[in-house]
Each structure stands twice: as structure tokens, then as C-alpha cells.
Write a protein that holds these residues in place. Structure first.
Motif, short mmCIF file in Angstrom:
data_model
loop_
_atom_site.label_atom_id
_atom_site.label_comp_id
_atom_site.label_asym_id
_atom_site.label_seq_id
_atom_site.Cartn_x
_atom_site.Cartn_y
_atom_site.Cartn_z
N ASN A 83 59.25 -23.78 -30.90
CA ASN A 83 58.79 -22.21 -31.21
C ASN A 83 57.79 -23.11 -32.14
N ASP A 84 57.06 -23.52 -32.54
CA ASP A 84 56.15 -24.43 -34.16
C ASP A 84 54.81 -24.72 -33.10
N ARG A 85 55.35 -24.64 -32.23
CA ARG A 85 54.03 -24.73 -30.97
C ARG A 85 53.22 -23.41 -30.92
N ILE A 86 53.66 -22.45 -30.93
CA ILE A 86 53.50 -20.67 -30.57
C ILE A 86 53.55 -20.39 -31.80
N GLY A 87 53.89 -20.90 -33.36
CA GLY A 87 53.61 -20.53 -34.45
C GLY A 87 54.15 -19.11 -34.53
N ILE A 88 55.85 -19.48 -34.92
CA ILE A 88 56.42 -18.62 -35.00
C ILE A 88 57.36 -19.47 -35.67
N LYS A 89 57.31 -18.89 -37.21
CA LYS A 89 58.13 -20.21 -37.48
C LYS A 89 59.89 -19.36 -37.94
N SER A 90 59.40 -17.98 -38.43
CA SER A 90 60.96 -17.95 -38.91
C SER A 90 61.20 -16.39 -38.37
N ALA A 91 61.67 -14.90 -38.74
CA ALA A 91 61.72 -13.87 -38.75
C ALA A 91 60.43 -12.93 -39.16
N PHE A 92 60.18 -11.87 -38.13
CA PHE A 92 59.21 -10.77 -38.77
C PHE A 92 60.31 -9.57 -38.64
N PHE A 93 59.40 -9.20 -40.36
CA PHE A 93 59.97 -7.79 -39.68
C PHE A 93 59.16 -6.63 -39.51
N PRO A 94 59.59 -5.41 -39.58
CA PRO A 94 59.44 -4.38 -39.46
C PRO A 94 58.09 -3.11 -39.84
N GLY A 95 56.65 -3.87 -38.68
CA GLY A 95 55.49 -2.84 -39.45
C GLY A 95 54.76 -3.97 -39.87
N THR A 96 54.72 -5.10 -39.72
CA THR A 96 54.16 -6.40 -39.74
C THR A 96 52.61 -6.51 -38.93
N LYS A 97 52.75 -6.44 -38.21
CA LYS A 97 51.74 -5.72 -36.81
C LYS A 97 51.74 -7.52 -36.32
N GLN A 98 52.51 -8.01 -36.11
CA GLN A 98 52.47 -9.38 -35.43
C GLN A 98 53.76 -9.98 -34.86
N GLY A 99 53.79 -10.81 -33.73
CA GLY A 99 55.03 -11.13 -32.89
C GLY A 99 54.67 -11.97 -31.99
N LEU A 100 55.02 -12.12 -30.97
CA LEU A 100 54.97 -13.32 -29.53
C LEU A 100 53.40 -12.61 -29.85
N HIS A 101 52.76 -14.03 -29.15
CA HIS A 101 51.21 -13.95 -28.91
C HIS A 101 51.16 -13.03 -26.36
N PRO A 155 56.79 2.16 -39.58
CA PRO A 155 55.81 3.04 -40.09
C PRO A 155 55.25 3.76 -39.05
N HIS A 156 54.92 2.90 -38.26
CA HIS A 156 53.84 3.96 -36.83
C HIS A 156 54.76 3.69 -35.80
N GLN A 157 56.73 3.58 -35.70
CA GLN A 157 57.16 4.16 -34.39
C GLN A 157 56.75 5.75 -34.20
N THR A 158 57.04 5.87 -33.09
CA THR A 158 57.25 6.98 -32.21
C THR A 158 58.25 7.85 -31.82
N GLN A 178 60.09 7.47 -43.19
CA GLN A 178 58.25 6.53 -42.13
C GLN A 178 57.85 6.38 -43.02
N LYS A 179 57.44 7.31 -44.56
CA LYS A 179 55.76 7.60 -45.28
C LYS A 179 55.97 6.48 -46.46
N PHE A 180 57.62 6.67 -46.72
CA PHE A 180 58.41 6.04 -47.73
C PHE A 180 58.09 4.51 -47.75
N ILE A 181 57.89 4.31 -46.10
CA ILE A 181 58.44 3.40 -45.82
C ILE A 181 56.89 2.44 -45.76
N TYR A 196 68.12 3.04 -47.35
CA TYR A 196 67.35 3.28 -46.54
C TYR A 196 67.47 2.11 -45.32
N LYS A 197 67.69 0.50 -45.94
CA LYS A 197 67.66 -0.31 -45.26
C LYS A 197 68.81 -0.42 -44.02
#
Ligand SMILES: [Ca+2]
Ligand SMILES: [Ca+2]
Length: 472
Positions: A83-101, A155-158, A178-181, A196-197
Motif C-alpha cells: 500500500n505504501d508504494r501506491i500512496g494509500i496509507k490509511s482509510a478514505f473519508f466520503p467526499g475527499t476526492k482521493q482514492g486508488l489511482h 455531498p456529490h453523490q447522485t 448533503q448540503k449540511f455535510i 447523521y453519522k
């Protein structure tokens, strides 16, 4: 006569020809501990169906993940790479725009090239933007919660046209949420403090089809979808990444399984996973796909021990989720495939989820990606004989290294339950609980392992690849 027959049968080479490609199913549970299958821990939750898989297949006693946290572990499995070779060190949270390349090549993409039908049913957790979801990483079909079941709507989910809303939720109310989040996706304090968590969406493809997810029925639904997908694709090779939300907290079991174990709700949850795993294996047999399908049961990281009774057990191992002690990274793992694996076998060699991509590549007669470093190795020789040493060393982040019976731990995660001493050298053959630090009596072993870890970290430093970050 019987003995002669067995001898003759054992001479049949366990190799697939070019035109018969095996099916692959990976059941990757969430936060299940090494002590949470009865074939690994007879005192633990009773899991007769998975135990039966082990009786018919192979139990891996030293099978690891790359890191003991959700996104990092999943990224490593799907890419065959630490995982460290591909830059993913922990857990992603919703809406942060990060992920597996997107440039990373997943098992699904590798197998799609070989005309496999591919599906992911369950937790993804490698990015929730449409361009980072399973459909963008080689999966034809996706149904599931796109991240952990204790998170929230992004927030971005449709919403799909016919999206289902549970309880008193409506489309309008969900959009208000979604607007609140939206302003809080990076610093999540107000969300965690709200009611809402842990209200999470279910996606089909890229759109929400249910909100909030009815989590109690989810385990059954994931397995139902898997069985349906098998039936639809039984005439061509398939790969299914089946990733239940359970037993990650908050725990949910269906009515049929509540109160059925002797280990509380956690036990009920495991019993339900066990039951449906048994149902899946039975289905493969009925469809006569058992000779040509490899099913792997394992978990993404060790138990979340700070949740007490809701957090599962690492059995005899030290610590759990987040840590590079054995309880964090050593997984209860069973390989099942009567056409590929001798029944009732046990493998004590070191192996890891990063080996699945290279192993599948070998079994379908193709190559792993040649233009990048892939850390995993083909472990298919272990399916025939357990005497091969495949990994001389396995590394766990910048925290630990294992080689043979030895393990050197140099750093701890802040969530470690029992700290220190550090650095520490353990002989796992005599001390699987990592309780007896031998660094003073075996300094040369420690030095050797430290040098290997240093080499590995230098290599990671010089030869790594970024995660996806759509903020950049
Ligand atoms: Ca997990
Ligand atoms: Ca890709």
C-alpha cells in the motif's frame, strides 16, 4: 486398491489448459480477527461452513495483509503491491476526492483483458468520486456501500431515478443532508457529532439506489447478488470481489441470526457470514463449478479491539486493527477449490493478499503488469506443495518486517492497545503472542532484519506511485 487410486489421482497435474480459465471469488470481510473463525480458534465463534471449506481446501496459517486498515489493505490486494508504494496509507473519508489511482491495474482489469465477467459486491473504499469507483477500475458491476458502514453520505453523490428511501427519509431530506455535510468533509467534527453519522448510501454502479442503507439485510443481499451473478455468467470465466460491510462496527445481523451465537451480536454477525459462505459453496457445487472455481476467504485487517465485545478477537495474537503486530495483519484465511487444491491441507509459509494478483495471472497464463513494480508473488506452487518458500521477507508499512520465524517491530501505530518495548525482536514459532523481546540475545538477527527493512523503505522512497487526488 484405494491407495493406488489415490496415488494415481495425485499424479493428475493441477494445471489449467489455456482454454479453461478458473473462476475467482474473494470474500474479503471487514475487521474480522484471526480468532473469529473456529478453524483458527476453536474457542471462538463457531463457523462450521468456513471450517468445512478448510477441510475441503487449504488453511493458510501465515497469511497477511499489507496494512491493518481498510483502504490501504484493499488497495494492496487489488494491485498486488504494498500500500505504501501506491500512496494509500490509511482509510478514505466520503467526499475527499482521493482514492486508488486510475493508472493502477487492478485484478479486475487484469482479468477483464482475459474476457472475465467482473463484479464487486460490498465495500469499495478506494475513492467515492464517479471516476474512482469500481466501474472505473475494471468491474462490470458494482453494488454496495462505497466506504465504511460507519461513515456518511457524500455531498456529490447522485440518486438513481427509482432510489429507495428507508424510514422517514425522502429525496429532499437526503439532499438537505448533503448540503449540511458539504462544508465538513475535511474536518468532520460536526458530522460525527450529528445524528447523521453511520447513515450510509448503497450505490449501484455510480448512483445511490438506497438511503440510508438497510444494513441488517446487507450480508444476505451481497451473497444473493453473488449467486445471481454466477448464474448469469456460468458459461464464461468470472471474478467476484465480495466485500461484506461486516463485522465492522456498527454491527448488524438479520432477524434470523440475532441471538443465534454464544458471542453476542458480533458472534451473530459472523454466524451470518458463515451461513451465506456455506450457501455460496453449496451453489458452486450444484452448478458443477466447484472444480473450476477458486474461493478465498480472508479479512482486510484485524479486530477493532477498542470496541470490546463488538470488536472481535485476534485469538492468540497480539493486538488488532491499525497495528503491525500479528493481530493487526495476520488474517484467518482459507483457500477452497477442489480442482486446484488438495483437500485438508495446511500452509505455514508466508503469503499475503498482495500475492493474489500475481497468482491469478499465473493461473490464467498471463503476466503481471511489466511496466511497474509489483511486490506480490505467484503463490500457486503452494497450492500443490507447501514446501516452497515464496517470500523471504514481508514488510508491514515502516513498522515491522517478518522473515521465517522472526519478526522485528520498530514502530507502533498510535492505536496500539499494548505498547512497546521498541525495537523488539520476536520468534513467532515459540512466541506467537509477541511477548518475549529477544533483541538483546539475538542482536545479529535484529540487525539483519533492520537492514532489510531499511532497503525496503529506500526502495519505496525511490520507486513509489501516487494515489489519485482530484483536488490537485
Ligand atoms: Ca477493515
Ligand atoms: Ca486502473
Amino acid at each position: 486398491m484405494k491407495k493406488l487410486l489415490i496415488t494415481l489421482l495425485s499424479l493428475i497435474p493441477l494445471v489449467y489448459s489455456n482454454d479453461i480459465k478458473p473462476n475467482f471469488i474473494i470474500i474479503f470481510t471487514d475487521d474480522q480477527g484471526y480468532g473469529d473463525l473456529s478453524c483458527f480458534n476453536p474457542q471462538g465463534v463457531q463457523t462450521p461452513h468456513i471450517d468445512q471449506m478448510a477441510t475441503e481446501g487449504m488453511k493458510f496459517n501465515n497469511f497477511y495483509v499489507s496494512a491493518a486498515v481498510c483502504s490501504a489493505s484493499r488497495a494492496a490486494l487489488l494491485t498486488g503491491t504494498y500500500n505504501d508504494r501506491i500512496g494509500i496509507k490509511s482509510a478514505f473519508f466520503p467526499g475527499t476526492k482521493q482514492g486508488l489511482h486510475p493508472d493502477e491495474i487492478t485484478i479486475a482489469e487484469l482479468l477483464k483483458e482475459q474476457n472475465y465477467a467482473t463484479a464487486c459486491f460490498g465495500k469499495w473504499h478506494l475513492g467515492d468520486e464517479p471516476s474512482l469507483l469500481p466501474s472505473a477500475q475494471g468491474f462490470d458491476t458494482y453494488f454496495g456501500i462505497p466506504y465504511s458502514n460507519d461513515m456518511f453520505i457524500a455531498p456529490h453523490q447522485t440518486f438513481a431515478e427509482n432510489a429507495k428511501f428507508n424510514g422517514d427519509w425522502t429525496l429532499e431530506k437526503a439532499k438537505e443532508l448533503q448540503k449540511f455535510i458539504a462544508p465538513h468533509v475535511n474536518k468532520r467534527g460536526p458530522i460525527w457529532k450529528s445524528e447523521y453519522k453511520a447513515l450510509v448510501p448503497i450505490l449501484e454502479g455510480e448512483q445511490i439506489v438506497e438511503f440510508p442503507a438497510d444494513q441488517a439485510s446487507l450480508t444476505q443481499r451481497y451473497f444473493d447478488r453473488t449467486i445471481k451473478f454466477i448464474d448469469k455468467n456460468q458459461n464464461k470465466p468470472f471474478f467476484i470481489f465480495l466485500t461484506p460491510a461486516m463485522p465492522h462496527v456498527p454491527l448488524f445481523a438479520s432477524k434470523e441470526f440475532r441471538g443465534k451465537s454464544k458471542k453476542g451480536l458480533y458472534g451473530d454477525v459472523i454466524k451470518e457470514i458463515d451461513f451465506h459462505t456455506g450457501r455460496l459453496i453449496k451453489h458452486l457445487k450444484e452448478k458443477e463449478l466447484d472444480q473450476n472455481t477458486l474461493v478465498i476467504f480472508t479479512s482486510d485487517n484485524g479486530p477493532w479491539l477498542s470496541y470490546g465485545d463488538e470488536g472481535g478477537s485476534s485469538g492468540p495474537l497480539r493486538d488488532g486493527k491499525f497495528t503491525s503486530y500479528e493481530g493487526g495483519v495476520r488474517m484467518p484465511t482459507v483457500f477452497w477449490g477442489p480442482g486446484l487444491i488438495k483437500a485438508n491441507s495446511v500452509c505455514n509459509q508466508l503469503a499475503s493478499t498482495i500475492d493474489l494478483l500475481p497468482t491469478f495471472a499465473q493461473l490464467v497464463n498471463t503476466q503481471v503488469p511489466q511496466d511497474r513494480k509489483i511486490d506480490g508473488k505467484d503463490i500457486s506452487p503452494l497450492l500443490k506443495s507447501q514446501n516452497h518458500v515464496i517470500h523471504r521477507h514481508l514488510f508491514f508499512r515502516d513498522e515491522a518486517v517478518r522473515s521465517g520465524d522472526w519478526k522485528l517491530v520498530v514502530k507502533e501505530h498510535h492505536m496500539t492497545m499494548r505498547k512497546g518495548p521498541l525495537p523488539a525482536l520476536y520468534n513467532l514459532k515459540n512466541d506467537v503472542a509477541e511477548s518475549n523481546n529477544l533483541i538483546d540475545t539475538h542482536p545479529k538477527v535484529a540487525q539483519y532484519l533492520q537492514s532489510k527493512l531499511d532497503e525496503h523503505l529506500k526502495d519505496l522512497n525511490e520507486n513509489s506511485r501516487p494515489m489519485a487526488d482530484l483536488n490537485e
